[in-house]
Design a protein around this motif. Structure first.
Motif, PDB file in Angstrom:
ATOM      1  N   THR A 186      17.812  -8.634 -19.820  1.00 50.85           N
ATOM      2  CA  THR A 186      17.808  -9.662 -18.777  1.00 50.85           C
ATOM      3  C   THR A 186      16.389 -10.166 -18.563  1.00 50.85           C
ATOM      4  OG1 THR A 186      17.625  -7.934 -17.105  1.00 50.85           O
ATOM      5  CG2 THR A 186      19.835  -8.764 -17.613  1.00 50.85           C
ATOM      6  N   PRO A 187      16.207 -11.422 -18.113  1.00 54.04           N
ATOM      7  CA  PRO A 187      14.864 -11.994 -17.990  1.00 54.04           C
ATOM      8  C   PRO A 187      14.028 -11.285 -16.918  1.00 54.04           C
ATOM      9  CG  PRO A 187      16.537 -13.723 -17.990  1.00 54.04           C
ATOM     10  CD  PRO A 187      17.260 -12.426 -17.833  1.00 54.04           C
ATOM     11  N   LEU A 188      12.734 -11.281 -17.151  1.00 54.84           N
ATOM     12  CA  LEU A 188      11.795 -10.812 -16.146  1.00 54.84           C
ATOM     13  C   LEU A 188      11.513 -11.958 -15.187  1.00 54.84           C
ATOM     14  CD1 LEU A 188       9.776  -8.749 -14.997  1.00 54.84           C
ATOM     15  CD2 LEU A 188       8.067  -9.673 -16.582  1.00 54.84           C
ATOM     16  N   THR A 189      11.743 -11.717 -13.890  1.00 55.01           N
ATOM     17  CA  THR A 189      11.482 -12.720 -12.854  1.00 55.01           C
ATOM     18  C   THR A 189      10.671 -12.084 -11.745  1.00 55.01           C
ATOM     19  OG1 THR A 189      13.464 -12.167 -11.583  1.00 55.01           O
ATOM     20  CG2 THR A 189      13.715 -13.812 -13.343  1.00 55.01           C
ATOM     21  N   ALA A 190      10.211 -12.925 -10.839  1.00 54.44           N
ATOM     22  CA  ALA A 190       9.480 -12.422  -9.679  1.00 54.44           C
ATOM     23  C   ALA A 190      10.372 -11.511  -8.843  1.00 54.44           C
ATOM     24  CB  ALA A 190       8.961 -13.593  -8.843  1.00 54.44           C
ATOM     25  N   ASP A 191      11.652 -11.838  -8.733  1.00 60.24           N
ATOM     26  CA  ASP A 191      12.581 -11.003  -7.963  1.00 60.24           C
ATOM     27  C   ASP A 191      12.699  -9.608  -8.563  1.00 60.24           C
ATOM     28  OD1 ASP A 191      13.608 -12.690  -5.815  1.00 60.24           O
ATOM     29  OD2 ASP A 191      14.435 -13.922  -7.435  1.00 60.24           O
ATOM     30  N   VAL A 192      12.768  -9.541  -9.898  1.00 56.34           N
ATOM     31  CA  VAL A 192      12.881  -8.246 -10.570  1.00 56.34           C
ATOM     32  C   VAL A 192      11.667  -7.384 -10.253  1.00 56.34           C
ATOM     33  CG1 VAL A 192      12.873  -7.115 -12.825  1.00 56.34           C
ATOM     34  CG2 VAL A 192      14.366  -9.089 -12.426  1.00 56.34           C
ATOM     35  N   ILE A 193      10.485  -7.980 -10.325  1.00 54.71           N
ATOM     36  CA  ILE A 193       9.249  -7.230 -10.062  1.00 54.71           C
ATOM     37  C   ILE A 193       9.208  -6.749  -8.622  1.00 54.71           C
ATOM     38  CG2 ILE A 193       6.725  -7.410  -9.977  1.00 54.71           C
ATOM     39  CD1 ILE A 193       7.025  -9.601 -12.193  1.00 54.71           C
ATOM     40  N   LEU A 194       9.533  -7.644  -7.709  1.00 57.83           N
ATOM     41  CA  LEU A 194       9.466  -7.302  -6.283  1.00 57.83           C
ATOM     42  C   LEU A 194      10.496  -6.238  -5.925  1.00 57.83           C
ATOM     43  CD1 LEU A 194       7.659  -8.206  -3.984  1.00 57.83           C
ATOM     44  CD2 LEU A 194       9.420  -9.847  -3.312  1.00 57.83           C
ATOM     45  N   ASN A 195      11.704  -6.346  -6.468  1.00 57.22           N
ATOM     46  CA  ASN A 195      12.735  -5.344  -6.178  1.00 57.22           C
ATOM     47  C   ASN A 195      12.341  -3.967  -6.697  1.00 57.22           C
ATOM     48  OD1 ASN A 195      14.362  -7.222  -4.916  1.00 57.22           O
ATOM     49  ND2 ASN A 195      15.557  -7.696  -6.759  1.00 57.22           N
ATOM     50  N   ASP A 196      11.735  -3.935  -7.863  1.00 59.44           N
ATOM     51  CA  ASP A 196      11.292  -2.655  -8.423  1.00 59.44           C
ATOM     52  C   ASP A 196      10.209  -2.029  -7.544  1.00 59.44           C
ATOM     53  OD1 ASP A 196      11.066  -0.802 -10.949  1.00 59.44           O
ATOM     54  OD2 ASP A 196       9.012  -1.386 -10.464  1.00 59.44           O
ATOM     55  N   ILE A 197       9.284  -2.850  -7.063  1.00 59.64           N
ATOM     56  CA  ILE A 197       8.213  -2.337  -6.193  1.00 59.64           C
ATOM     57  C   ILE A 197       8.795  -1.743  -4.925  1.00 59.64           C
ATOM     58  CG2 ILE A 197       6.259  -3.050  -4.743  1.00 59.64           C
ATOM     59  CD1 ILE A 197       5.559  -5.085  -6.955  1.00 59.64           C
ATOM     60  N   GLN A 198       9.739  -2.471  -4.322  1.00 61.96           N
ATOM     61  CA  GLN A 198      10.311  -2.017  -3.054  1.00 61.96           C
ATOM     62  C   GLN A 198      11.222  -0.807  -3.245  1.00 61.96           C
ATOM     63  OE1 GLN A 198      12.138  -5.689  -1.816  1.00 61.96           O
ATOM     64  NE2 GLN A 198      10.248  -6.516  -0.920  1.00 61.96           N
ATOM     65  N   SER A 199      11.994  -0.789  -4.333  1.00 66.67           N
ATOM     66  CA  SER A 199      12.947   0.303  -4.546  1.00 66.67           C
ATOM     67  C   SER A 199      12.247   1.622  -4.851  1.00 66.67           C
ATOM     68  CB  SER A 199      13.906  -0.052  -5.695  1.00 66.67           C
ATOM     69  OG  SER A 199      14.647  -1.214  -5.397  1.00 66.67           O
ATOM     70  N   TYR A 200      11.148   1.563  -5.584  1.00 65.54           N
ATOM     71  CA  TYR A 200      10.481   2.789  -6.032  1.00 65.54           C
ATOM     72  C   TYR A 200       9.116   3.009  -5.386  1.00 65.54           C
ATOM     73  CZ  TYR A 200      14.164   2.709  -9.540  1.00 65.54           C
ATOM     74  OH  TYR A 200      15.392   2.686 -10.167  1.00 65.54           O
ATOM     75  N   ARG A 201       8.800   2.159  -4.400  1.00 73.33           N
ATOM     76  CA  ARG A 201       7.536   2.283  -3.663  1.00 73.33           C
ATOM     77  C   ARG A 201       6.341   2.370  -4.611  1.00 73.33           C
ATOM     78  NH1 ARG A 201       9.116   6.437   1.327  1.00 73.33           N
ATOM     79  NH2 ARG A 201      10.843   5.168   2.140  1.00 73.33           N
ATOM     80  N   ARG A 202       6.276   1.429  -5.500  1.00 72.92           N
ATOM     81  CA  ARG A 202       5.187   1.404  -6.473  1.00 72.92           C
ATOM     82  C   ARG A 202       3.852   1.138  -5.774  1.00 72.92           C
ATOM     83  NH1 ARG A 202       8.037   3.370 -10.916  1.00 72.92           N
ATOM     84  NH2 ARG A 202       9.688   1.921 -11.567  1.00 72.92           N
ATOM     85  N   GLN A 203       2.812   1.677  -6.363  1.00 74.56           N
ATOM     86  CA  GLN A 203       1.464   1.467  -5.830  1.00 74.56           C
ATOM     87  C   GLN A 203       0.562   0.685  -6.797  1.00 74.56           C
ATOM     88  OE1 GLN A 203       0.641   2.455  -2.672  1.00 74.56           O
ATOM     89  NE2 GLN A 203       2.817   3.016  -2.575  1.00 74.56           N
ATOM     90  N   ARG A 204       0.801   0.869  -8.097  1.00 76.30           N
ATOM     91  CA  ARG A 204       0.004   0.161  -9.100  1.00 76.30           C
ATOM     92  C   ARG A 204       0.940  -0.389 -10.169  1.00 76.30           C
ATOM     93  NH1 ARG A 204      -2.810   1.352  -5.525  1.00 76.30           N
ATOM     94  NH2 ARG A 204      -5.041   1.889  -5.512  1.00 76.30           N
ATOM     95  N   VAL A 205       0.968  -1.743 -10.284  1.00 78.17           N
ATOM     96  CA  VAL A 205       1.899  -2.423 -11.194  1.00 78.17           C
ATOM     97  C   VAL A 205       1.125  -3.462 -12.004  1.00 78.17           C
ATOM     98  CG1 VAL A 205       3.998  -3.823 -11.378  1.00 78.17           C
ATOM     99  CG2 VAL A 205       3.773  -2.125  -9.532  1.00 78.17           C
ATOM    100  N   ILE A 206       1.386  -3.496 -13.313  1.00 83.24           N
ATOM    101  CA  ILE A 206       0.783  -4.511 -14.184  1.00 83.24           C
ATOM    102  C   ILE A 206       1.895  -5.273 -14.889  1.00 83.24           C
ATOM    103  CG2 ILE A 206      -0.643  -4.931 -16.225  1.00 83.24           C
ATOM    104  CD1 ILE A 206      -2.328  -2.541 -15.488  1.00 83.24           C
ATOM    105  N   VAL A 207       1.782  -6.602 -14.886  1.00 84.03           N
ATOM    106  CA  VAL A 207       2.716  -7.484 -15.592  1.00 84.03           C
ATOM    107  C   VAL A 207       1.915  -8.271 -16.622  1.00 84.03           C
ATOM    108  CG1 VAL A 207       4.369  -9.373 -15.374  1.00 84.03           C
ATOM    109  CG2 VAL A 207       4.142  -7.684 -13.528  1.00 84.03           C
ATOM    110  N   ILE A 208       2.398  -8.299 -17.875  1.00 75.33           N
ATOM    111  CA  ILE A 208       1.662  -8.995 -18.932  1.00 75.33           C
ATOM    112  C   ILE A 208       2.542 -10.069 -19.558  1.00 75.33           C
ATOM    113  CG2 ILE A 208       0.352  -8.771 -21.071  1.00 75.33           C
ATOM    114  CD1 ILE A 208      -0.230  -5.917 -20.389  1.00 75.33           C
ATOM    115  N   CYS A 209       2.032 -11.297 -19.540  1.00 75.80           N
ATOM    116  CA  CYS A 209       2.715 -12.445 -20.131  1.00 75.80           C
ATOM    117  C   CYS A 209       2.009 -12.844 -21.418  1.00 75.80           C
ATOM    118  CB  CYS A 209       2.704 -13.626 -19.159  1.00 75.80           C
ATOM    119  SG  CYS A 209       3.378 -13.243 -17.516  1.00 75.80           S
ATOM    120  N   ASN A 210       2.717 -13.568 -22.262  1.00 72.96           N
ATOM    121  CA  ASN A 210       2.139 -13.975 -23.540  1.00 72.96           C
ATOM    122  C   ASN A 210       1.281 -15.223 -23.448  1.00 72.96           C
ATOM    123  OD1 ASN A 210       3.378 -11.814 -24.765  1.00 72.96           O
ATOM    124  ND2 ASN A 210       5.016 -13.017 -25.699  1.00 72.96           N
TER     125      ASN A 210
END
Length: 704
Positions: free
Chosen positions: A27-51
């Motif tokens: 499934t596509p990577l979207t801003a919603d996917v990133i934000l939901n993952d942060i909130q669900s798992y209480r992330r503290q350090r996240v890196i996203v890399i685009c081409n």
């Protein structure tokens, strides 16, 4: 080439109990996917890399719009920031994503491109990355769970999807013609990966474009990752051996194909390599290295330039450019044509007039770009500021649908003034002694920077280079020798380079000209008296304008003779007597080894001022004819030899006596500095180490 096997014990130490997993996500990577993952798992350090840059900008804006909390700190990093803004961002990223980062209640989110694949020593808990070939993905993954004891998750997405309102920012809707244009540019080798604009993100796997990467490599990578994700190993750590297996699965066939191609073109490749590496041919150097077809882009906001007033007195040489790939500019150009109606100009070419006669400076003109061919052939461009947006958060954006914010290219920062060395008169013997002191001993001195004297302490050049030089000789040239002997040999080679590099200054004409200038410096500028000394340097203070003018006037009447190739020519009998027997009898060197090692000293002497000096051809020989030595030459080389030899280790059986010139006049012969070939690359490396030592000693000796 030697293949080095890494033992299981070494791998345990290297991997340091890290735990890093990989998962392929269809499934596509979207801003919603990133934000939901942060909130669900209480992330503290996240890196996203685009081409691509534009993908990263679109995703960043989506996340900014969705972020309703102050606990999410979002940073965007790519190549289209001004240097000062990029440096600030990198410093903040390095601090926030460092080893042993502390939880301060915030989540730090970095949106980036390939710029973080190297140079930033950072880590994160989770990484979301767009699909790329496995070697690039593993380079990116090195920024997740990077340090010992850390745990991390890497999610690889088939595609990235941006909010439709921002799609034009990422170029998600391209015409077929533009797709062809971009593809053709890629096949011509014009792309830097992160700057290329990809084709539609709203596509099926069959239709997806993988630009700027190779489609087949990306598809093979996807198959490997999908297979892993569906296996029982999905939750286990991906270590070095599995990474190696993935690389072999994806890249081995292509690498073997490339290797076969290289073998078929071996003769042509070696010819180009030889010309580029040994002869300094920049044309072939550019051909052998990955070509990046970028253009320098400038933005001016004055109404006069928008109205095409060529009288505007601005010199782009004083401004900071953006380096933008031709593919990105081609996309903007195509957008103009797709509008179907005439618009204001978008690009102008910056043209500098050819210098004629006494002209020394002229401002450029700015003709409008009327065709793609004109765009392609222009390397400095002015862009209409109406279509440019820049800020410190998002960086540079360019396009017909972009609303400009009156950004202008800033002035280049003033370079830190580096002081010119103030030379003092050095006798020939004293100069070589000072160089040998720089080799052997650390020393403290003061140097002038930006008009201020600052303290600086140098290590001895010996401490910097002796171990690596000795180890290199042992590994590559004399593997049967002891490490002590090869270290002693390297030190002797450096000594010989120092001893021979200025032999050309012992020419009668060189001494006549330079002693003449020293007499002027003594008479008019409080310099030292040359007396009867043979000189290596004269008094000269570049900070005193009157002295600079006087030297310029003097050299118009008395041309300073060359000395570097002359030094190499005069060094030949000395090396034959004091180096060749040691190599043959003690190191049991073959004729090829004797030639290779001795030739490195000739090159160091002959090229210590110019790295691509070619030596003397027949025309040079006919013009120079002979070298006439000063009557005192033998006296100073004997004194210099005794000074240098006194501090050499006595572990090698060196030839007795001191060198002398057997003649006062030498008929010159051809001398070729391009004899090394691709099969003798080890000797070129040895030369690099020796000449590095020589130049450091020479440079520092005037500061003692």
């Amino acid at each position: 080439m030697k293949i080095i096997e890494v033992s299981d014990t070494d791998l345990v130490e290297i991997e340091g109990n890290r735990h890093r997993t990989f998962q392929a996500i269809s499934t596509p990577l979207t801003a919603d996917v990133i934000l939901n993952d942060i909130q669900s798992y209480r992330r503290q350090r996240v890196i996203v890399i685009c081409n691509t840059v534009s993908q990263s900008q679109g995703l960043f804006r989506d996340l900014i719009q969705l972020n309703q909390t102050e606990n999410l700190n979002i940073t965007l990093l790519h190549s289209r920031f001004l240097p000062e803004h990029r440096a600030q961002k990198e410093a903040e990223i390095q601090a926030n994503f460092s080893e042993n980062w502390q939880n301060d209640g915030q989540c730090y989110l970095l949106i980036a491109t390939q710029v973080i694949e190297a140079g930033l020593n950072i880590t994160c808990e989770v990484m979301h990355t767009e699909l790329a070939p496995i070697n690039s993905l593993l380079q990116r993954a090195g920024r997740c769970a990077r340090f010992k004891g850390e745990r991390g998750e890497v999610y690889v997405y088939w595609q990235i999807k941006i909010n439709p309102k921002l799609e034009e920012l990422v170029g998600a809707k391209h015409s077929g013609d533009e797709s062809l244009l971009i593809t053709n540019n890629l096949s011509a080798g014009m792309l830097r990966p992160e700057d290329s604009e990809i084709l539609p993100t709203e596509s099926t796997p069959e239709k997806k474009s993988f630009l700027p990467y190779n489609k087949e490599l990306c598809q093979n990578t996807w198959q490997v990752l999908q297979s892993h994700s569906q296996s029982e190993l999905a939750d286990q750590n991906v270590g070095f051996k599995l990474e190696q297996d993935w690389i072999n699965q994806v890249h081995l066939a292509a690498d073997l194909l490339e290797n076969d191609k290289r073998k078929n073109d071996q003769a042509e490749f070696e010819r180009k390599f030889n010309d580029a590496i040994f002869k300094g041919n920049r044309e072939w150097a550019d051909d052998l290295i990955r070509f990046v077809d970028n253009r320098n882009l400038f933005v001016w906001n004055e109404s006069t330039i928008i109205d095409f007033d060529d009288s505007l007195q601005i010199d782009p040489k004083t401004l900071l450019p953006f380096s933008v790939p031709l593919t990105t500019l081609s996309k903007v150009w195509q957008e103009i044509h797709n509008l179907g109606y005439e618009t204001d100009w978008i690009f102008k070419r910056i043209e500098y007039p050819e210098k004629k006669g006494a002209e020394t400076y002229a401002l450029p003109s700015y003709p409008r770009i009327h065709s793609y061919n004109e765009l392609q052939s222009s390397f400095q461009l002015l862009v209409n500021p109406r279509y440019v947006y820049y800020d410190e958060e998002v960086g540079l954006q360019l396009g017909v649908k972009i609303t400009g914010n009156r950004f202008v290219s800033p002035n280049k920062p003033r370079k830190m003034a580096v002081s010119e060395y103030q030379y003092q008169m050095d006798t020939y013997v004293a100069h070589l002694g000072c160089m040998w002191q720089c080799w052997r001993n650390p020393f403290a001195t003061k140097v002038l920077k930006n008009g201020l004297w600052v303290d600086i302490k140098y290590l001895s050049v010996r401490d910097e280079l002796l171990k690596v030089g000795g180890r290199f000789i042992q590994q590559k040239i004399f593997p049967n020798a002891t490490s002590d002997d090869t270290a002693a040999l390297f030190e002797y080679l450096v000594m010989l380079a120092i001893f021979t590099h200025d032999l050309g200054k012992l020419q009668q004409k060189w001494q006549t000209v330079m002693r003449g200038w020293q007499s002027v410096a003594y008479r008019d500028f409080q310099g030292k008296s040359p007396r009867s000394f043979l000189l290596a340097h004269t008094d000269y203070n570049p900070g005193e304008q009157a002295q600079k003018d006087a030297l310029l006037a003097y050299e118009k009447q008395h041309k300073r003779p060359n000395h570097a190739v002359e030094s190499a020519f005069l060094a030949q009998p000395i090396l034959q007597q004091y180096l060749v027997p040691l190599l043959r009898e003690y190191f049991l060197a073959t004729p090829e080894q004797v030639f290779g090692v001795a030739y490195t000293i000739l090159l160091a002497a002959g090229r210590h001022h110019s790295a691509w000096a070619k030596g003397w051809g027949m025309n040079d020989v006919n013009q120079i004819k002979e070298i006439v030595l000063h009557p005192g030459a033998n006296s100073v080389i004997a004194a210099s030899w005794r000074t240098l030899m006194r501090f050499l280790p006595d572990s090698l059986p060196l030839s007795a006596g001191t060198p002398i010139f057997s003649q006062s006049r030498y008929q010159v012969r051809e001398i070729d500095f391009n004899k090394f070939s691709t099969t003798e690359i080890d000797y070129l490396h040895l030369y690099s180490l020796v000449v590095r030592a020589l130049r450091l000693c020479d440079m520092r000796s005037v500061q003692i």
